[in-house]
Enzyme design. Structure first.
Site, mmCIF file in Angstrom:
data_model
loop_
_atom_site.group_PDB
_atom_site.id
_atom_site.type_symbol
_atom_site.label_atom_id
_atom_site.label_comp_id
_atom_site.label_asym_id
_atom_site.label_seq_id
_atom_site.Cartn_x
_atom_site.Cartn_y
_atom_site.Cartn_z
ATOM 1 N N THR A 2 15.191 28.983 -34.362
ATOM 2 C CA THR A 2 14.794 29.569 -33.083
ATOM 3 C C THR A 2 14.971 31.080 -33.154
ATOM 4 O O THR A 2 16.045 31.562 -33.514
ATOM 5 C CB THR A 2 15.655 29.009 -31.945
ATOM 6 N N LYS A 26 15.833 34.675 -32.251
ATOM 7 C CA LYS A 26 16.800 35.307 -31.355
ATOM 8 C C LYS A 26 16.689 36.826 -31.478
ATOM 9 O O LYS A 26 16.343 37.319 -32.545
ATOM 10 C CB LYS A 26 18.222 34.857 -31.707
ATOM 11 N N LYS A 48 10.562 28.966 -34.107
ATOM 12 C CA LYS A 48 10.393 28.392 -32.775
ATOM 13 C C LYS A 48 10.543 29.438 -31.680
ATOM 14 O O LYS A 48 11.443 30.274 -31.730
ATOM 15 C CB LYS A 48 11.437 27.282 -32.579
ATOM 16 N N GLU A 66 13.081 28.040 -25.305
ATOM 17 C CA GLU A 66 12.483 27.309 -24.184
ATOM 18 C C GLU A 66 12.011 28.207 -23.050
ATOM 19 O O GLU A 66 11.056 27.882 -22.344
ATOM 20 C CB GLU A 66 13.466 26.261 -23.643
ATOM 21 N N HIS A 77 10.817 20.569 -26.104
ATOM 22 C CA HIS A 77 12.171 21.021 -25.765
ATOM 23 C C HIS A 77 12.616 20.307 -24.501
ATOM 24 O O HIS A 77 11.811 20.053 -23.604
ATOM 25 C CB HIS A 77 12.206 22.537 -25.563
ATOM 26 N N ARG A 78 13.917 19.985 -24.433
ATOM 27 C CA ARG A 78 14.430 19.205 -23.295
ATOM 28 C C ARG A 78 15.180 20.076 -22.284
ATOM 29 O O ARG A 78 16.137 19.624 -21.659
ATOM 30 C CB ARG A 78 15.323 18.072 -23.796
ATOM 31 N N HIS A 138 14.314 17.740 -29.097
ATOM 32 C CA HIS A 138 15.708 18.104 -29.305
ATOM 33 C C HIS A 138 16.598 16.923 -28.927
ATOM 34 O O HIS A 138 16.411 16.291 -27.890
ATOM 35 C CB HIS A 138 16.061 19.339 -28.472
ATOM 36 N N SER A 179 19.730 20.980 -33.071
ATOM 37 C CA SER A 179 19.699 22.421 -32.841
ATOM 38 C C SER A 179 20.792 22.797 -31.862
ATOM 39 O O SER A 179 21.001 22.108 -30.867
ATOM 40 C CB SER A 179 18.322 22.829 -32.276
#
EC number: 4.1.1.39
Length: 475
Positions: free
Chosen positions: A173, A175, A201, A204, A294-295, A327, A379
């Site tokens: 992911t 950053k 990625k 979210e 994504h949750r 995820h 993750s």
């Protein structure tokens, strides 16, 4: 409280309020293969018998209301009502029960997770007679699951598209999750993919903010993907988040991703909604796009042990609605996830047929009838020292995603990706040689770091980092 329902017009209408259990508690009922079955953790208010509480759940989530109504005589409630057919106390808990409810299939619209949840959990959770209520599990019968497309492609098709076999996939992911310009964001994507990752990625909450509009991000990320593919000879991808304020805007972003030729898009399925998610999943199958899910917001719903919806139910719902990745926690990282519980819903995501196993929180045998599986994504707070445990816990059919564990490398993004790829390859080789990763994992990483200065530097940075907190949701 609720009526004892008579469905024959000759009986006549009798107004009044009667106990739910007179109509909706049916311990003699034998469930049908076509019934949707639910297991609820019920905490009644003091003085409310468990049979009444279980019957209330069945009534209020199907055909019942608080009083007798004359229109009950115009239909057959025996055909349409939910039934609480079994109640058992929860071991070690006072005044808490598992209530099993069977719902006739005709109560639900075909192919609609939205309608299924609106019926089963849409209203009953605010019922005053219950102190708390949690939906622990659902049995989805093949007669209903076959009305859904399910994942756009599934595990095997994804491996064939990527030409990657015999190991977990690696992701990262980007950053910081917010604040980068599109060009700098694309640069980070390129460096991570060039270093050896399979995917990068969007986080979210990366949608289309003033500092980075979605189209600019899509273009720079596509450039990064193609450049990294040309240099490495491997197929690469970036989860382009198509989540938007309207379904129309979401689809516009997915269309743009397809036109750019990238392999995968992303959606936040809980905040975006099941209706939007199912539409996107259908588009992805029709147009050859993989769909990463994504949750975001899940812990608001599933983290409390006594109230809400367990994630295994949300995972089943996602498999029906459609997604190729989701995820699923890490067990060893910074986010909530007890091992047996996590492996239970990981099997529900990946396998065709899952036996009832209360030791892993699985209340019902589930037969998906060849619906494609979903790759679980580990993750959150993981780094190279976690690689042996992650490989051992999740196996090959998974995505291991290191955000800070890649971008936090002291030498930069590409060396961080190299460190993770070397660690993964070392763990897979050790496992294939018959070594016990649970016992020898640290030694495997130390041996590999002798031949990889990037891995050695990562091992030094994160050697003391642990997230040792007791899980909230345990069996």
């Amino acid at each position: 409280m609720s009526p004892k329902t008579e469905t024959k017009a000759s009986v006549g209408f009798k107004a009044g309020v009667k106990d739910y259990r007179l109509t909706y508690y049916t311990p003699e009922y034998e469930t049908l293969a076509t019934d949707i079955l639910a297991a609820f953790r019920v905490t009644p208010q003091p003085g409310v018998p468990p049979e009444e509480a279980g019957a209330a759940v069945a009534a209020e989530s199907s055909t019942g209301t608080w009083t007798t109504v004359w229109t009950d005589g115009l239909t057959s409630l025996d055909r349409y009502k939910g039934r609480c057919y079994h109640i058992e106390p929860v071991a070690g808990e006072e005044n808490q029960y598992i209530a099993y409810v069977a719902y006739p299939l005709d109560l639900f619209e075909e192919g609609s997770v939205t309608n299924m949840f609106t019926s089963i959990v849409g209203n009953v959770f605010g019922f005053k007679a219950l102190r708390a209520l949690r939906l622990e599990d659902l049995r989805i019968p093949p007669a209903y699951s076959k009305t859904f497309q399910g994942p756009p492609h599934g595990i095997q098709v994804e491996r064939d598209k990527l030409n990657k076999y015999g190991r977990p996939l690696l992701g990262c992911t980007i950053k910081p999750k917010l604040g980068l310009s599109a060009k700098n964001y694309g640069r980070a994507v390129y460096e991570c993919l060039r270093g050896g990752l399979d995917f990068t990625k969007d986080d979210e909450n990366v949608n289309s903010q003033p500092f980075m509009r979605w189209r600019d991000r899509f273009l720079f990320c596509a450039e990064a993907i193609y450049k990294a593919q040309a240099e490495t000879g491997e197929i690469k991808g970036h989860y382009l988040n198509a989540t938007a304020g309207t379904s129309e805007e979401m689809m516009k972003r997915a269309v743009c991703a397809r036109e750019l030729g990238v392999p995968i898009v992303m959606h936040d399925y809980l905040t975006g909604g099941f209706t939007a998610n199912t539409s996107l999943a259908h588009y992805c199958r029709d147009n050859g796009l993989l769909l990463h899910i994504h949750r975001a917001m899940h812990a608001v719903i599933d983290r409390q042990r006594n109230h809400g919806i367990h994630f295994r139910v949300l995972a089943k719902a996602l498999r029906m609605s459609g997604g190729d990745h989701i995820h699923a926690g890490t067990v060893v990282g910074k986010l909530e996830g007890e091992r047996d519980v996590t492996l239970g819903f990981v099997d529900l995501l990946r396998d065709d047929f899952i036996e009832k196993d209360r030791s892993r929180g699985i209340y019902f045998t589930q037969d998906w009838v060849s619906m494609p599986g979903v790759l679980p994504v580990a993750s959150g707070g993981i780094h190279v020292w976690h690689m042996p445990a992650l490989t051992e816990i999740f196996g090959d059919d998974s995505v291991l995603q290191f955000g800070g564990g890649t971008l936090g490398h002291p030498w930069g993004n590409a060396p961080g990706a190299v460190a993770n790829r070397v660690a993964l390859e070392a763990c897979v080789q050790a496992r294939n040689e018959g070594r016990d990763l649970a016992r020898e994992g640290n030694e495997v990483i130390r041996e590999a770091s002798k031949w990889s200065p990037e891995l050695a530097a990562a091992c030094e940075v994160w050697k003391e980092i642990k997230f040792e907190f007791e899980a909230m949701d345990v069996l």
